[in-house]
Write a protein that holds these residues in place. Sequence first.
Motif, PDB file in Angstrom:
ATOM      1  N   THR A 185      43.585  21.933  -1.354  1.00  0.00           N
ATOM      2  CA  THR A 185      44.060  23.309  -1.531  1.00  0.00           C
ATOM      3  C   THR A 185      43.801  23.799  -2.944  1.00  0.00           C
ATOM      4  O   THR A 185      43.339  24.931  -3.166  1.00  0.00           O
ATOM      5  N   ALA A 186      44.087  22.941  -3.935  1.00  0.00           N
ATOM      6  CA  ALA A 186      43.935  23.342  -5.339  1.00  0.00           C
ATOM      7  C   ALA A 186      42.474  23.581  -5.698  1.00  0.00           C
ATOM      8  O   ALA A 186      42.158  24.512  -6.449  1.00  0.00           O
ATOM      9  N   ILE A 187      41.578  22.746  -5.191  1.00  0.00           N
ATOM     10  CA  ILE A 187      40.150  22.953  -5.467  1.00  0.00           C
ATOM     11  C   ILE A 187      39.707  24.317  -4.952  1.00  0.00           C
ATOM     12  O   ILE A 187      39.014  25.072  -5.646  1.00  0.00           O
ATOM     13  N   ALA A 188      40.086  24.640  -3.744  1.00  0.00           N
ATOM     14  CA  ALA A 188      39.675  25.917  -3.166  1.00  0.00           C
ATOM     15  C   ALA A 188      40.224  27.086  -3.964  1.00  0.00           C
ATOM     16  O   ALA A 188      39.517  28.081  -4.210  1.00  0.00           O
ATOM     17  N   THR A 189      41.482  26.995  -4.404  1.00  0.00           N
ATOM     18  CA  THR A 189      42.090  28.066  -5.176  1.00  0.00           C
ATOM     19  C   THR A 189      41.401  28.225  -6.532  1.00  0.00           C
ATOM     20  O   THR A 189      41.099  29.345  -6.968  1.00  0.00           O
ATOM     21  N   ALA A 190      41.159  27.105  -7.203  1.00  0.00           N
ATOM     22  CA  ALA A 190      40.510  27.162  -8.513  1.00  0.00           C
ATOM     23  C   ALA A 190      39.079  27.676  -8.393  1.00  0.00           C
ATOM     24  O   ALA A 190      38.609  28.460  -9.229  1.00  0.00           O
ATOM     25  N   ALA A 191      38.352  27.247  -7.364  1.00  0.00           N
ATOM     26  CA  ALA A 191      36.974  27.703  -7.182  1.00  0.00           C
ATOM     27  C   ALA A 191      36.915  29.203  -6.934  1.00  0.00           C
ATOM     28  O   ALA A 191      35.987  29.886  -7.387  1.00  0.00           O
ATOM     29  N   SER A 192      37.917  29.722  -6.219  1.00  0.00           N
ATOM     30  CA  SER A 192      37.931  31.158  -5.958  1.00  0.00           C
ATOM     31  C   SER A 192      38.080  31.947  -7.261  1.00  0.00           C
ATOM     32  O   SER A 192      37.591  33.068  -7.366  1.00  0.00           O
ATOM     33  N   GLU A 193      38.780  31.360  -8.240  1.00  0.00           N
ATOM     34  CA  GLU A 193      38.900  32.007  -9.546  1.00  0.00           C
ATOM     35  C   GLU A 193      37.538  32.159 -10.211  1.00  0.00           C
ATOM     36  O   GLU A 193      37.303  33.083 -10.984  1.00  0.00           O
ATOM     37  N   ALA A 194      36.630  31.220  -9.903  1.00  0.00           N
ATOM     38  CA  ALA A 194      35.264  31.277 -10.425  1.00  0.00           C
ATOM     39  C   ALA A 194      34.342  32.077  -9.507  1.00  0.00           C
ATOM     40  O   ALA A 194      33.131  32.144  -9.752  1.00  0.00           O
ATOM     41  N   GLY A 195      34.890  32.661  -8.450  1.00  0.00           N
ATOM     42  CA  GLY A 195      34.092  33.463  -7.527  1.00  0.00           C
ATOM     43  C   GLY A 195      33.298  32.647  -6.528  1.00  0.00           C
ATOM     44  O   GLY A 195      32.330  33.146  -5.947  1.00  0.00           O
ATOM     45  N   ILE A 196      33.708  31.388  -6.293  1.00  0.00           N
ATOM     46  CA  ILE A 196      32.971  30.509  -5.386  1.00  0.00           C
ATOM     47  C   ILE A 196      33.824  30.208  -4.154  1.00  0.00           C
ATOM     48  O   ILE A 196      34.918  29.650  -4.275  1.00  0.00           O
ATOM     49  N   LYS A 234      33.875  28.858   3.224  1.00  0.00           N
ATOM     50  CA  LYS A 234      34.751  30.019   3.406  1.00  0.00           C
ATOM     51  C   LYS A 234      36.135  29.772   2.805  1.00  0.00           C
ATOM     52  O   LYS A 234      37.166  30.078   3.397  1.00  0.00           O
ATOM     53  N   GLY A 235      36.131  29.160   1.616  1.00  0.00           N
ATOM     54  CA  GLY A 235      37.375  28.945   0.893  1.00  0.00           C
ATOM     55  C   GLY A 235      38.195  27.755   1.342  1.00  0.00           C
ATOM     56  O   GLY A 235      39.338  27.596   0.922  1.00  0.00           O
ATOM     57  N   THR A 236      37.625  26.885   2.165  1.00  0.00           N
ATOM     58  CA  THR A 236      38.315  25.670   2.615  1.00  0.00           C
ATOM     59  C   THR A 236      37.524  24.448   2.176  1.00  0.00           C
ATOM     60  O   THR A 236      36.322  24.361   2.424  1.00  0.00           O
ATOM     61  N   ALA A 237      38.207  23.492   1.527  1.00  0.00           N
ATOM     62  CA  ALA A 237      37.549  22.291   1.020  1.00  0.00           C
ATOM     63  C   ALA A 237      37.683  21.146   2.012  1.00  0.00           C
ATOM     64  O   ALA A 237      38.755  20.922   2.592  1.00  0.00           O
TER      65      ALA A 237
END
Length: 274
Positions: A185-196, A234-237
């Motif tokens: 969950t945390a990886i997906a959230t942090a990656a979204s901050e980088a636009g990924i 799609k935002g899921t790791a």
Amino acid sequence: MITPITHPGPAPSKRWAVATCAAMPIDIILPVAETLAQSVALGLAGFDGGWLVIENADLANLDFVIPGEDTTGTHAAWYAGPYRMGAGRIDHLGLHAGRKDGAAWLHGHGTFSARDWLGPAMGHILPLESRLSKPIRAKGWGLKGARLDVAHDPETNFPLFQPVTTGTKTGAALITLRPNQDMTTAIATAASEAGIRNGRLYGLGSLTCPQLQGQPQIDSHATEILLTEGRLTKGTAEIEVEIVTLNGTLHKGWLEPGANGVCVTAELLVIADL
């Protein structure tokens, strides 16, 4: 649910750090140097940092540690070892290359072997004690625009890699995660901050009492892990890992979403799909 762990210091509200960068695929030869850390730095000359994978490589000296107890109470967990293989062999090693106190440093987890070796077969390689016997091949990603630098972390009382920006680059991101949050969950959230939201995941870290899909929960409050497969879709790791426990046992499988709390840290490279 994750299994929580109590660290000695205050827990900041921000539970991850992100630095965007550019990542270039590389296939390089690491030269012989006084230490493995220096060999990696020479191989990555011209880059700010990198993620490398080394396989089937003999070393002149291979020292490593595994998770251990801290009887002093100054850390939630510590290390056991060092285990000294002598002329050991890297079977599979993943490592982040960065800096510590201005000098070359690396953080690597992997599987190792040696003739007549009866000790643990996976752990955290020691970058200053280990050294090459001959030039070896490494593949991975050279980074520009960001790198990992070691800084003291008051929460865990460990010196830990943290991402720092060195330029303006995009297409990838270095991410570090703090304890007591589900890794996927945390990886997906942090990656979204980088636009990924879609990309490949590489890295390593530690988990508390990991839960692998279709397997019993692992009874080890500190473990070391290496990602062997990782995707962000799609935002899921989705993440496959190798794990070594406090007693040296090895496990491999896919992380159960929502059930794998970071123990001390996780350090990831996320590369966006084009």
